[in-house]
Design an enzyme around this catalytic site. Structure first.
Site, mmCIF file in Angstrom:
data_model
loop_
_atom_site.group_PDB
_atom_site.id
_atom_site.type_symbol
_atom_site.label_atom_id
_atom_site.label_comp_id
_atom_site.label_asym_id
_atom_site.label_seq_id
_atom_site.Cartn_x
_atom_site.Cartn_y
_atom_site.Cartn_z
ATOM 1 N N ASN A 10 0.883 -1.172 0.000
ATOM 2 C CA ASN A 10 0.000 0.000 0.000
ATOM 3 C C ASN A 10 0.919 1.220 0.000
ATOM 4 O O ASN A 10 1.521 1.539 1.020
ATOM 5 C CB ASN A 10 -0.892 -0.023 1.252
ATOM 6 N N LYS A 12 0.195 4.307 -0.313
ATOM 7 C CA LYS A 12 -0.411 5.520 0.273
ATOM 8 C C LYS A 12 -0.140 6.720 -0.639
ATOM 9 O O LYS A 12 -0.060 6.549 -1.847
ATOM 10 C CB LYS A 12 0.111 5.753 1.692
ATOM 11 N N HIS A 95 -9.520 1.429 4.342
ATOM 12 C CA HIS A 95 -8.269 1.565 5.107
ATOM 13 C C HIS A 95 -8.518 2.523 6.277
ATOM 14 O O HIS A 95 -9.269 3.485 6.147
ATOM 15 C CB HIS A 95 -7.156 2.097 4.190
ATOM 16 N N GLU A 97 -6.865 4.869 7.414
ATOM 17 C CA GLU A 97 -6.579 6.286 7.108
ATOM 18 C C GLU A 97 -7.747 6.925 6.360
ATOM 19 O O GLU A 97 -8.048 8.097 6.547
ATOM 20 C CB GLU A 97 -5.271 6.389 6.300
ATOM 21 N N GLU A 167 -5.732 -4.969 10.195
ATOM 22 C CA GLU A 167 -4.690 -3.988 10.469
ATOM 23 C C GLU A 167 -4.993 -3.243 11.761
ATOM 24 O O GLU A 167 -5.768 -2.270 11.762
ATOM 25 C CB GLU A 167 -4.627 -2.963 9.333
ATOM 26 N N GLY A 173 2.209 2.046 10.631
ATOM 27 C CA GLY A 173 3.179 3.133 10.500
ATOM 28 C C GLY A 173 3.871 3.493 11.800
ATOM 29 O O GLY A 173 4.536 4.526 11.895
ATOM 30 N N SER A 213 3.112 -2.415 10.135
ATOM 31 C CA SER A 213 4.565 -2.418 10.333
ATOM 32 C C SER A 213 5.226 -3.760 9.992
ATOM 33 O O SER A 213 6.221 -4.138 10.610
ATOM 34 C CB SER A 213 4.926 -1.988 11.759
HETATM 35 C C1 PEP Z 1 -0.868 0.072 5.786
HETATM 36 O O1 PEP Z 1 -0.949 1.253 5.562
HETATM 37 O O2 PEP Z 1 -1.711 -0.667 5.295
HETATM 38 C C2 PEP Z 1 0.223 -0.411 6.629
HETATM 39 C C3 PEP Z 1 0.134 -1.610 7.132
HETATM 40 O O3 PEP Z 1 1.277 0.427 6.850
HETATM 41 P P1 PEP Z 1 2.667 0.070 7.571
HETATM 42 O O4 PEP Z 1 3.144 -1.237 7.004
HETATM 43 O O5 PEP Z 1 3.588 1.207 7.232
HETATM 44 O O6 PEP Z 1 2.394 -0.019 9.035
#
Ligand code: PEP
Length: 249
Positions: A10, A12, A95, A97, A167, A173, A213
């Site tokens: 992803n 972003k 997501h 976000e 998630e 992040g 992460s």
């Molecule tokens: C994501 O945005 O879906 C995500 C898992 O980000 P990160 O791996 O940076 O935590």
């Protein structure tokens, strides 16, 4: 039948079209593993250059969002037909976000999921709890609600082909990966929820990713869990590390 792993990046709001092409050219030789589905979910403006740059590889391209109407006066939105017209096969929906900054709700996620299926696009449906919810002990209640609403009106045959990304918001992040046990526990809980809503066959077929992460060091143990069928990867998908994640075995 064993579920095929699916590892999606992803991106972003990162990568200009020229940066995107350079990144695909760097990653292309590193992600040649056809035992897993590899999907780059990229900003709308990068979709066409990434599709072109990825040609001849096993990289598939996904969008990071999509609107639930067919077409019309929805300034700034991307329609499902716009995605399928260029060959997009996946779309990330709901997501955290988008829920936090763009007022996405379980109800709008559900409308988008239905529309994606109508157009033959595989939704990667995101769910996950906040740290407060985890501390309050309501993680599974919250996620079951997100999942049940996201799948309202979705047939079992459609659900079998969907991807769910678990998630935990506190892990996105932040550099804090959920422990393998935490990730497996929730992914198993999601599968049990799908079995309740549909049946065992649907629960066995649906693919459930972990995201938050994920990096080259944590991927092997996470992806070896019985209910974790791959990952949704943010930060590490923008680096050569993504090659190691795809080749996690
Ligand atoms: C994501 O945005 O879906 C995500 C898992 O980000 P990160 O791996 O940076 O935590």
């Amino acid at each position: 039948m064993a579920r095929k792993k699916i590892i999606a990046g992803n991106w972003k709001m990162n990568m200009t079209p020229s940066e995107a092409v350079a990144l695909v050219n760097t990653l292309k030789p590193l992600v040649v593993n056809d035992e897993v589905d590899v999907v780059f979910c990229v900003p709308a403006i990068d979709i066409i250059p990434v599709l072109q740059a990825a040609e001849g590889s096993n990289i598939q391209v996904g969008a990071e969002n999509m609107y639930y109407e067919e077409k019309g006066a929805y300034t700034g939105e991307i329609s499902p037909a716009m995605l399928t017209d260029v060959g997009v096969k996946y779309v990330v929906l709901g997501h955290s976000e988008r829920r936090e900054y763009f007022a996405e709700t379980d109800a709008t996620v559900n409308k988008k999921v239905l529309k994606a299926f109508e157009h033959g696009i595989t939704p990667i449906i995101c769910c996950g709890e906040t740290l407060t919810q985890r501390e309050q002990g309501v993680t599974m209640d919250f996620i079951r609600q997100q999942v049940k609403i996201a799948f309202q009106g979705v047939t079992a045959d459609q659900a079998k082909t969907a991807v769910i990304a678990y998630e935990p918001i506190w892990a996105i992040g932040t550099g804090k990966t959920a422990t393998t046990a935490q990730a497996q526990e929730v992914c198993a809980g999601i599968r049990a929820c799908i079995a309740e809503v549909y049946d065992e066959a649907t629960a066995e077929a649906i693919r459930i990713q972990y995201g938050g992460s994920v990096n080259a060091a944590t991927a092997p143990e996470l992806f070896a869990q019985p209910d974790i069928d791959g990952g949704l990867v943010g930060g590490a998908s923008l680096k050569p590390d993504f090659g190691k994640i795809v080749n996690y075995k």
